[in-house]
Design an enzyme around this catalytic site. Sequence first.
Site, PDB file in Angstrom:
ATOM      1  N   HIS A   1      37.123  96.924 -90.668  1.00 39.95           N
ATOM      2  CA  HIS A   1      38.810  96.500 -90.212  1.00 39.95           C
ATOM      3  C   HIS A   1      38.936  98.018 -89.886  1.00 39.95           C
ATOM      4  O   HIS A   1      40.386  98.304 -90.357  1.00 39.95           O
ATOM      5  CB  HIS A   1      38.695  95.500 -90.583  1.00 39.95           C
ATOM      6  CG  HIS A   1      39.814  95.123 -89.431  1.00 39.95           C
ATOM      7  ND1 HIS A   1      39.970  93.725 -90.286  1.00 39.95           N
ATOM      8  CD2 HIS A   1      40.740  95.141 -89.329  1.00 39.95           C
ATOM      9  CE1 HIS A   1      41.322  92.814 -89.569  1.00 39.95           C
ATOM     10  NE2 HIS A   1      40.842  93.858 -88.510  1.00 39.95           N
TER      11      HIS A   1
ATOM     12  N   CYS B   1      37.778  87.410 -77.885  1.00 41.98           N
ATOM     13  CA  CYS B   1      39.146  86.383 -77.957  1.00 41.98           C
ATOM     14  C   CYS B   1      39.928  86.120 -79.557  1.00 41.98           C
ATOM     15  O   CYS B   1      38.973  86.880 -80.840  1.00 41.98           O
ATOM     16  CB  CYS B   1      38.469  84.947 -77.598  1.00 41.98           C
ATOM     17  SG  CYS B   1      36.959  84.903 -78.780  1.00 41.98           S
ATOM     18  N   PRO B   2      41.146  85.570 -79.488  1.00 39.18           N
ATOM     19  CA  PRO B   2      41.471  84.999 -80.598  1.00 39.18           C
ATOM     20  C   PRO B   2      40.738  84.224 -82.030  1.00 39.18           C
ATOM     21  O   PRO B   2      40.149  83.231 -80.931  1.00 39.18           O
ATOM     22  CB  PRO B   2      42.917  84.818 -80.232  1.00 39.18           C
ATOM     23  CG  PRO B   2      42.982  83.892 -78.788  1.00 39.18           C
ATOM     24  CD  PRO B   2      41.704  84.895 -78.645  1.00 39.18           C
TER      25      PRO B   2
ATOM     26  N   GLU C   1      35.807  89.419 -95.822  1.00 37.68           N
ATOM     27  CA  GLU C   1      36.061  90.605 -95.596  1.00 37.68           C
ATOM     28  C   GLU C   1      37.615  90.661 -96.170  1.00 37.68           C
ATOM     29  O   GLU C   1      37.789  91.744 -96.923  1.00 37.68           O
ATOM     30  CB  GLU C   1      36.553  91.350 -94.419  1.00 37.68           C
ATOM     31  CG  GLU C   1      37.751  91.268 -93.556  1.00 37.68           C
ATOM     32  CD  GLU C   1      38.528  91.772 -92.460  1.00 37.68           C
ATOM     33  OE1 GLU C   1      37.209  91.305 -91.856  1.00 37.68           O
ATOM     34  OE2 GLU C   1      39.750  91.647 -92.243  1.00 37.68           O
TER      35      GLU C   1
ATOM     36  N   ARG D   1      37.212  88.673 -84.903  1.00 35.68           N
ATOM     37  CA  ARG D   1      37.976  88.755 -85.905  1.00 35.68           C
ATOM     38  C   ARG D   1      36.314  88.091 -86.770  1.00 35.68           C
ATOM     39  O   ARG D   1      35.472  87.598 -85.874  1.00 35.68           O
ATOM     40  CB  ARG D   1      38.614  87.046 -86.220  1.00 35.68           C
ATOM     41  CG  ARG D   1      40.013  86.995 -85.255  1.00 35.68           C
ATOM     42  CD  ARG D   1      41.005  88.058 -87.535  1.00 35.68           C
ATOM     43  NE  ARG D   1      41.981  88.630 -87.120  1.00 35.68           N
ATOM     44  CZ  ARG D   1      42.493  89.233 -86.744  1.00 35.68           C
ATOM     45  NH1 ARG D   1      41.857  90.444 -86.370  1.00 35.68           N
ATOM     46  NH2 ARG D   1      43.741  89.969 -86.893  1.00 35.68           N
TER      47      ARG D   1
ATOM     48  N   THR E   1      34.396  92.725 -83.392  1.00 34.86           N
ATOM     49  CA  THR E   1      35.317  93.761 -83.838  1.00 34.86           C
ATOM     50  C   THR E   1      36.759  92.653 -83.503  1.00 34.86           C
ATOM     51  O   THR E   1      37.599  92.875 -83.727  1.00 34.86           O
ATOM     52  CB  THR E   1      35.635  94.901 -82.666  1.00 34.86           C
ATOM     53  OG1 THR E   1      36.560  94.578 -81.176  1.00 34.86           O
ATOM     54  CG2 THR E   1      35.182  95.992 -83.070  1.00 34.86           C
TER      55      THR E   1
ATOM     56  N   ASP F   1      32.699  94.838 -87.143  1.00 36.59           N
ATOM     57  CA  ASP F   1      34.169  96.102 -87.296  1.00 36.59           C
ATOM     58  C   ASP F   1      35.424  94.853 -88.493  1.00 36.59           C
ATOM     59  O   ASP F   1      35.492  95.361 -88.982  1.00 36.59           O
ATOM     60  CB  ASP F   1      35.215  96.632 -86.771  1.00 36.59           C
ATOM     61  CG  ASP F   1      36.345  97.283 -87.584  1.00 36.59           C
ATOM     62  OD1 ASP F   1      35.780  97.867 -87.938  1.00 36.59           O
ATOM     63  OD2 ASP F   1      37.653  97.086 -86.661  1.00 36.59           O
TER      64      ASP F   1
ATOM     65  N   LYS G   1      43.974  91.913 -73.519  1.00 39.04           N
ATOM     66  CA  LYS G   1      44.415  93.272 -73.766  1.00 39.04           C
ATOM     67  C   LYS G   1      42.452  94.046 -74.041  1.00 39.04           C
ATOM     68  O   LYS G   1      42.252  95.338 -73.173  1.00 39.04           O
ATOM     69  CB  LYS G   1      45.157  94.037 -74.191  1.00 39.04           C
ATOM     70  CG  LYS G   1      46.867  93.098 -74.120  1.00 39.04           C
ATOM     71  CD  LYS G   1      47.723  93.265 -74.580  1.00 39.04           C
ATOM     72  CE  LYS G   1      47.672  92.566 -76.268  1.00 39.04           C
ATOM     73  NZ  LYS G   1      48.125  90.629 -75.413  1.00 39.04           N
ATOM     74  N   ILE G   2      41.994  93.867 -75.034  1.00 34.63           N
ATOM     75  CA  ILE G   2      40.736  94.483 -75.105  1.00 34.63           C
ATOM     76  C   ILE G   2      40.273  94.605 -74.471  1.00 34.63           C
ATOM     77  O   ILE G   2      39.235  94.976 -73.952  1.00 34.63           O
ATOM     78  CB  ILE G   2      41.183  93.951 -77.118  1.00 34.63           C
ATOM     79  CG1 ILE G   2      42.531  94.874 -78.195  1.00 34.63           C
ATOM     80  CG2 ILE G   2      39.684  94.450 -77.264  1.00 34.63           C
ATOM     81  CD1 ILE G   2      42.369  94.368 -79.565  1.00 34.63           C
TER      82      ILE G   2
ATOM     83  N   ASP H   1      36.591  83.623 -70.142  1.00 33.58           N
ATOM     84  CA  ASP H   1      37.976  83.438 -70.797  1.00 33.58           C
ATOM     85  C   ASP H   1      38.664  82.471 -69.348  1.00 33.58           C
ATOM     86  O   ASP H   1      38.495  82.362 -68.829  1.00 33.58           O
ATOM     87  CB  ASP H   1      38.662  85.458 -69.806  1.00 33.58           C
ATOM     88  CG  ASP H   1      40.246  85.055 -70.780  1.00 33.58           C
ATOM     89  OD1 ASP H   1      40.111  86.114 -71.679  1.00 33.58           O
ATOM     90  OD2 ASP H   1      41.434  84.005 -70.907  1.00 33.58           O
TER      91      ASP H   1
HETATM   92  P1  NAI Z   1      44.993  89.289 -75.639  1.00 41.46           P
HETATM   93  O1  NAI Z   1      45.646  87.668 -76.295  1.00 41.46           O
HETATM   94  O2  NAI Z   1      45.641  90.105 -75.030  1.00 41.46           O
HETATM   95  O3  NAI Z   1      43.898  88.528 -75.025  1.00 41.46           O
HETATM   96  C1  NAI Z   1      42.642  87.795 -75.669  1.00 41.46           C
HETATM   97  C2  NAI Z   1      42.230  86.828 -74.516  1.00 41.46           C
HETATM   98  O4  NAI Z   1      41.007  85.590 -75.266  1.00 41.46           O
HETATM   99  C3  NAI Z   1      42.842  86.256 -73.921  1.00 41.46           C
HETATM  100  O5  NAI Z   1      42.761  86.681 -72.741  1.00 41.46           O
HETATM  101  C4  NAI Z   1      42.823  84.752 -73.718  1.00 41.46           C
HETATM  102  O6  NAI Z   1      43.062  83.624 -72.506  1.00 41.46           O
HETATM  103  C5  NAI Z   1      41.188  85.101 -74.293  1.00 41.46           C
HETATM  104  N1  NAI Z   1      40.685  83.845 -74.743  1.00 41.46           N
HETATM  105  C6  NAI Z   1      41.222  82.613 -75.756  1.00 41.46           C
HETATM  106  N2  NAI Z   1      40.910  81.701 -75.728  1.00 41.46           N
HETATM  107  C7  NAI Z   1      39.092  82.376 -75.908  1.00 41.46           C
HETATM  108  C8  NAI Z   1      37.715  81.498 -75.791  1.00 41.46           C
HETATM  109  N3  NAI Z   1      37.308  80.132 -76.042  1.00 41.46           N
HETATM  110  N4  NAI Z   1      36.895  82.287 -75.161  1.00 41.46           N
HETATM  111  C9  NAI Z   1      36.907  82.668 -74.511  1.00 41.46           C
HETATM  112  N5  NAI Z   1      38.500  83.567 -74.309  1.00 41.46           N
HETATM  113  C10 NAI Z   1      39.805  82.867 -75.011  1.00 41.46           C
HETATM  114  O7  NAI Z   1      44.641  89.405 -77.452  1.00 41.46           O
HETATM  115  P2  NAI Z   1      43.636  91.341 -78.017  1.00 41.46           P
HETATM  116  O8  NAI Z   1      45.083  92.434 -77.819  1.00 41.46           O
HETATM  117  O9  NAI Z   1      43.147  91.277 -76.590  1.00 41.46           O
HETATM  118  O10 NAI Z   1      43.573  90.933 -79.042  1.00 41.46           O
HETATM  119  C11 NAI Z   1      41.829  89.970 -79.315  1.00 41.46           C
HETATM  120  C12 NAI Z   1      41.613  89.359 -80.393  1.00 41.46           C
HETATM  121  O11 NAI Z   1      41.401  90.794 -81.027  1.00 41.46           O
HETATM  122  C13 NAI Z   1      42.609  89.213 -81.436  1.00 41.46           C
HETATM  123  O12 NAI Z   1      42.665  87.709 -81.669  1.00 41.46           O
HETATM  124  C14 NAI Z   1      42.171  89.646 -82.929  1.00 41.46           C
HETATM  125  O13 NAI Z   1      41.775  88.778 -83.480  1.00 41.46           O
HETATM  126  C15 NAI Z   1      41.562  90.710 -82.227  1.00 41.46           C
HETATM  127  N6  NAI Z   1      41.799  92.057 -83.022  1.00 41.46           N
HETATM  128  C16 NAI Z   1      40.543  93.139 -84.014  1.00 41.46           C
HETATM  129  C17 NAI Z   1      41.206  94.563 -84.002  1.00 41.46           C
HETATM  130  C18 NAI Z   1      40.361  95.661 -85.591  1.00 41.46           C
HETATM  131  O14 NAI Z   1      40.948  96.371 -85.662  1.00 41.46           O
HETATM  132  N7  NAI Z   1      39.431  95.040 -85.290  1.00 41.46           N
HETATM  133  C19 NAI Z   1      42.940  94.993 -84.018  1.00 41.46           C
HETATM  134  C20 NAI Z   1      43.636  93.787 -82.910  1.00 41.46           C
HETATM  135  C21 NAI Z   1      42.848  93.478 -82.446  1.00 41.46           C
END
Ligand code: NAI
Length: 334
Positions: free
Chosen positions: A297, A207-208, A265, A236, A234, A260, A156-157, A176
């Site tokens: 963050h 990525c997570p 942290e 983890r 941004t 971020d 999503k992000i 991805d």
């Molecule tokens: P999401 O689940 O929609 O997208 C994560 C994407 O990463 C998925 O498409 C997945 O297939 C991909 N992925 C998994 N393993 C991978 C790898 N080894 N290499 C490349 N891609 C891989 O999650 P969303 O909502 O996009 O969030 C992503 C991350 O952003 C979260 O896991 C969280 O850690 C971080 N985050 C940070 C925030 C902040 O305030 N700084 C706030 C919200 C999320």
Amino acid sequence: MQVAVFSTKSYDRRFLDAANAAAGQPHALRYLEARLTRDSATLAAGAEAVCAFVNDELDRPALEALASGGTRLVALRSAGFNHVDLAAAASLGLAVARVPAYSPHAVAEHTVALILSLNRKIHRAYARVREGNFALEGLLGFDLRGRTAGIVGAGKIGLAVARIMAGFGCRVLVHDPYPTPELAAIGATVAPLETLLAESDIVSLHCPLTPDTRHLIDHAAIARMKHGVMLINTGRGALVDARALIEGLKTGAIGHLGLDVYEEESDLFFEDLSDQILQDDVFARLLTFPNVLITGHQAFFTAEAMQAIAHTTLENLSSFAATGRPVHAVAPPA
Ligand code: NAI
């Protein structure tokens, strides 16, 4: 339902109270400033649910203390759940819920704020102008148009970042394992990580954090990137090896760094420590580079995202109270 809300700040109270009021006050929210750890978990005694944030530590001892105090649900106010021992939660009969999506745009827009600020040196220009220094030396940037932006993790992000960067006229590469069809629609190219690292002028991590992605950006990855690359994290903190970043900054291999999130942290972020001596030497060294911009963050922190987090958290709590299942359960590991 009785809910102990950990790591609470005034802004959490404001948005959770509003969501609870809008739902007709179904829950008694007990706000605690303390972080949730194995030592503070007993503060939740008697609460059927706890509500936790990103730097709470939900390891086995913390979960055991919660379960023995009568807690049955851990409702995370975050999308990420890397800070929860899911196997321990399952074995203790604790349900875990999260907020899977609140505003990918909030995080994506902050990511782009870091990119633009670093490129055009806004952080330096701001300080200079206030000092009456209007010299331009050291403020040279580059056009984003025509540059290659590499997005690691296009969920999503990452997709929202890809869209914005495509709008700037960048060539967008994404890596991805499960690329979505929307990427082709915005003209992004799916590429192996090796290619992305080798060809990108900007690398942004979305990525997570998993055992596979821990220290994804280490010495070896930095060596494979373009000399002077801009790196943005941004996602983890532990996606990058902070010591390797310092080496990369010293040699010029990394030309700009925007963070971020930071691996350690939880000892720093979300608190005002301005009258204390910084004990983390790695973090302190990062702060000395003029081409490093760190925020604490805050990428998620928009009014829209806070409303969505509060609303979905209330949904998780109410669904659990009614059915024994939250709306957005985090599945235990297979
Ligand atoms: P999401 O689940 O929609 O997208 C994560 C994407 O990463 C998925 O498409 C997945 O297939 C991909 N992925 C998994 N393993 C991978 C790898 N080894 N290499 C490349 N891609 C891989 O999650 P969303 O909502 O996009 O969030 C992503 C991350 O952003 C979260 O896991 C969280 O850690 C971080 N985050 C940070 C925030 C902040 O305030 N700084 C706030 C919200 C999320």
